[in-house]
Design a protein around this motif. Structure first.
Motif, PDB file in Angstrom:
ATOM      1  N   GLN A 102      18.533   0.530  -4.569  1.00 15.20           N
ATOM      2  CA  GLN A 102      17.627  -0.406  -3.912  1.00 15.20           C
ATOM      3  C   GLN A 102      16.412   0.337  -3.378  1.00 15.20           C
ATOM      4  O   GLN A 102      16.537   1.388  -2.749  1.00 15.20           O
ATOM      5  N   GLY A 103      15.222  -0.205  -3.627  1.00 12.31           N
ATOM      6  CA  GLY A 103      13.996   0.402  -3.146  1.00 12.31           C
ATOM      7  C   GLY A 103      13.711   0.042  -1.701  1.00 12.31           C
ATOM      8  O   GLY A 103      14.007  -1.065  -1.249  1.00 12.31           O
ATOM      9  N   VAL A 104      13.159   0.996  -0.972  1.00 15.30           N
ATOM     10  CA  VAL A 104      12.727   0.782   0.408  1.00 15.30           C
ATOM     11  C   VAL A 104      11.227   1.080   0.452  1.00 15.30           C
ATOM     12  O   VAL A 104      10.795   2.149   0.018  1.00 15.30           O
ATOM     13  N   TYR A 105      10.438   0.137   0.988  1.00 12.41           N
ATOM     14  CA  TYR A 105       8.978   0.242   0.946  1.00 12.41           C
ATOM     15  C   TYR A 105       8.395   0.103   2.356  1.00 12.41           C
ATOM     16  O   TYR A 105       7.938  -0.976   2.746  1.00 12.41           O
ATOM     17  N   PRO A 106       8.379   1.170   3.135  1.00 13.37           N
ATOM     18  CA  PRO A 106       7.915   1.079   4.523  1.00 13.37           C
ATOM     19  C   PRO A 106       6.461   0.639   4.695  1.00 13.37           C
ATOM     20  O   PRO A 106       6.104   0.110   5.752  1.00 13.37           O
ATOM     21  N   LEU A 107       5.610   0.864   3.688  1.00 11.37           N
ATOM     22  CA  LEU A 107       4.196   0.517   3.815  1.00 11.37           C
ATOM     23  C   LEU A 107       3.852  -0.815   3.166  1.00 11.37           C
ATOM     24  O   LEU A 107       2.706  -1.273   3.279  1.00 11.37           O
ATOM     25  N   TRP A 108       4.811  -1.439   2.502  1.00  4.18           N
ATOM     26  CA  TRP A 108       4.500  -2.599   1.687  1.00  4.18           C
ATOM     27  C   TRP A 108       3.918  -3.731   2.539  1.00  4.18           C
ATOM     28  O   TRP A 108       4.455  -4.096   3.582  1.00  4.18           O
ATOM     29  N   GLY A 109       2.798  -4.292   2.073  1.00  2.00           N
ATOM     30  CA  GLY A 109       2.172  -5.413   2.753  1.00  2.00           C
ATOM     31  C   GLY A 109       1.123  -5.016   3.769  1.00  2.00           C
ATOM     32  O   GLY A 109       0.389  -5.876   4.270  1.00  2.00           O
ATOM     33  N   ALA A 110       1.027  -3.729   4.092  1.00  2.52           N
ATOM     34  CA  ALA A 110      -0.018  -3.276   4.999  1.00  2.52           C
ATOM     35  C   ALA A 110      -1.351  -3.260   4.260  1.00  2.52           C
ATOM     36  O   ALA A 110      -1.397  -3.192   3.033  1.00  2.52           O
ATOM     37  N   THR A 111      -2.439  -3.315   5.011  1.00  2.00           N
ATOM     38  CA  THR A 111      -3.744  -3.157   4.389  1.00  2.00           C
ATOM     39  C   THR A 111      -4.044  -1.667   4.273  1.00  2.00           C
ATOM     40  O   THR A 111      -3.485  -0.839   5.001  1.00  2.00           O
TER      41      THR A 111
ATOM     42  N   ILE B 243       1.946   0.339  -1.552  1.00  2.00           N
ATOM     43  CA  ILE B 243       1.313  -0.495  -0.536  1.00  2.00           C
ATOM     44  C   ILE B 243       1.134  -1.936  -1.012  1.00  2.00           C
ATOM     45  O   ILE B 243       1.564  -2.876  -0.340  1.00  2.00           O
ATOM     46  N   HIS B 244       0.492  -2.134  -2.185  1.00  2.00           N
ATOM     47  CA  HIS B 244       0.206  -3.520  -2.571  1.00  2.00           C
ATOM     48  C   HIS B 244       0.159  -3.769  -4.076  1.00  2.00           C
ATOM     49  O   HIS B 244      -0.165  -4.881  -4.496  1.00  2.00           O
ATOM     50  N   LEU B 245       0.466  -2.808  -4.918  1.00  3.26           N
ATOM     51  CA  LEU B 245       0.402  -3.038  -6.365  1.00  3.26           C
ATOM     52  C   LEU B 245       1.705  -3.690  -6.844  1.00  3.26           C
ATOM     53  O   LEU B 245       2.740  -3.029  -6.981  1.00  3.26           O
ATOM     54  N   GLU B 246       1.626  -4.987  -7.107  1.00  2.00           N
ATOM     55  CA  GLU B 246       2.824  -5.755  -7.465  1.00  2.00           C
ATOM     56  C   GLU B 246       3.470  -5.257  -8.754  1.00  2.00           C
ATOM     57  O   GLU B 246       4.699  -5.223  -8.873  1.00  2.00           O
ATOM     58  N   ASP B 247       2.645  -4.869  -9.752  1.00  2.00           N
ATOM     59  CA  ASP B 247       3.217  -4.442 -11.028  1.00  2.00           C
ATOM     60  C   ASP B 247       3.986  -3.134 -10.890  1.00  2.00           C
ATOM     61  O   ASP B 247       5.032  -2.956 -11.523  1.00  2.00           O
TER      62      ASP B 247
ATOM     63  N   ARG C 155      -9.584   2.358  -0.429  1.00  2.00           N
ATOM     64  CA  ARG C 155      -9.514   3.296   0.695  1.00  2.00           C
ATOM     65  C   ARG C 155      -8.301   4.230   0.577  1.00  2.00           C
ATOM     66  O   ARG C 155      -8.372   5.398   0.960  1.00  2.00           O
ATOM     67  N   CYS C 156      -7.199   3.716   0.063  1.00  2.00           N
ATOM     68  CA  CYS C 156      -5.995   4.525  -0.122  1.00  2.00           C
ATOM     69  C   CYS C 156      -5.851   5.043  -1.547  1.00  2.00           C
ATOM     70  O   CYS C 156      -4.847   5.651  -1.880  1.00  2.00           O
ATOM     71  N   ALA C 157      -6.836   4.755  -2.388  1.00  2.00           N
ATOM     72  CA  ALA C 157      -6.817   5.184  -3.787  1.00  2.00           C
ATOM     73  C   ALA C 157      -5.592   4.658  -4.524  1.00  2.00           C
ATOM     74  O   ALA C 157      -4.984   5.363  -5.321  1.00  2.00           O
ATOM     75  N   GLU C 158      -5.266   3.406  -4.267  1.00  2.00           N
ATOM     76  CA  GLU C 158      -4.123   2.786  -4.928  1.00  2.00           C
ATOM     77  C   GLU C 158      -4.308   2.699  -6.437  1.00  2.00           C
ATOM     78  O   GLU C 158      -3.335   2.540  -7.177  1.00  2.00           O
ATOM     79  N   TYR C 159      -5.530   2.774  -6.914  1.00  2.00           N
ATOM     80  CA  TYR C 159      -5.798   2.672  -8.343  1.00  2.00           C
ATOM     81  C   TYR C 159      -6.074   4.026  -8.975  1.00  2.00           C
ATOM     82  O   TYR C 159      -6.667   4.112 -10.048  1.00  2.00           O
TER      83      TYR C 159
END
Length: 221
Positions: free
Chosen positions: A122-131, A103-107, A179-183
């Motif tokens: 090539q990577g495909v990121y359907p959720l990238w940039g969403a909150t 979703i948003h972790l640049e590293d 909220r999405c437990a990205e960490y």
């Protein structure tokens, strides 16, 4: 190819891949999941293979297991080699895109892109940039059902294990929990939803810990 651990984010990303016109050029052909050779469970969520197989069957996709052996702390020294070898096999078959639920972790994205580039994928990121609010709202509004299978015990109580995620649970997460437990605050397993031909029927087994993270064992009914 869809990189997944069976949780909510990868499931929603797959939904977008299948139903969003922006990704109409892609056709998912299988699920790719990492497993630990020592435990026989998935690396991130510690889910049994037959449970993930039931999910793959319900989604109508083949499950591809990549087995990792050399665990160093919370990472695997053989990850790049095993994934790279699998990507080379995909490219030989004419498959050169892999979908991720990031979703948003640049590293994390930079790491994936670097590995992909080395193997002409090539990577495909359907959720990238969403909150994270957008992701969870869309996931729940679509009617998906997911249960919490792991929590970081330094940030969340084991009382969350086995709970079905809904808006009330998310709105009442402790302060500082993504909220999405990205960490890595928690991990989930998706049980049902509009892409599923049938729900994955599970029962809860034992609770256990690796010292920091707490897990609930999922068993097929």
């Amino acid at each position: 190819m869809v990189a997944t651990s069976g949780g909510k984010d990868a499931t929603l990303a797959l939904h977008r891949l299948r139903h969003d016109a922006r990704f109409a050029e892609y056709q998912p052909i299988g699920l790719m999941t990492m497993f630990d050779a020592n435990t026989g469970r998935s690396t991130a969520h510690h889910i049994r293979q037959n449970v993930l197989q039931a999910q793959a069957d319900a989604l109508g996709l083949e499950l591809h297991i990549l087995t990792l052996e050399d665990k160093r702390g919370h990472a695997y020294a053989d990850y790049d080699d095993k994934v790279g070898q699998f990507y080379q096999e995909l490219v030989q078959q004419g498959i050169n895109h892999v979908m991720y639920g990031d979703i948003h972790l640049e590293d994390v994205k930079a790491y994936r892109d670097n590995l992909n580039q080395r193997h002409d994928v090539q990577g495909v990121y359907p959720l990238w940039g969403a909150t994270t609010q957008q992701v969870t709202d869309e996931f729940l509004d679509l009617g998906y059902k997911t249960t919490i299978v792991a929590v970081d015990g330094t940030r969340l109580s084991s009382d969350y294990l086995g709970q079905i995620i809904d808006t009330q649970l998310l709105d009442n997460l402790p302060e500082g929990i993504d909220r999405c437990a990205e960490y890595g605050e928690y991990h989930t397993f998706c049980l049902d939803g509009p892409m599923f031909t049938k729900a994955v029927e599970i029962r809860q087994g034992e609770l256990w810990t690796d010292g920091r993270n707490n897990y609930v064992d999922l068993l097929l009914r």
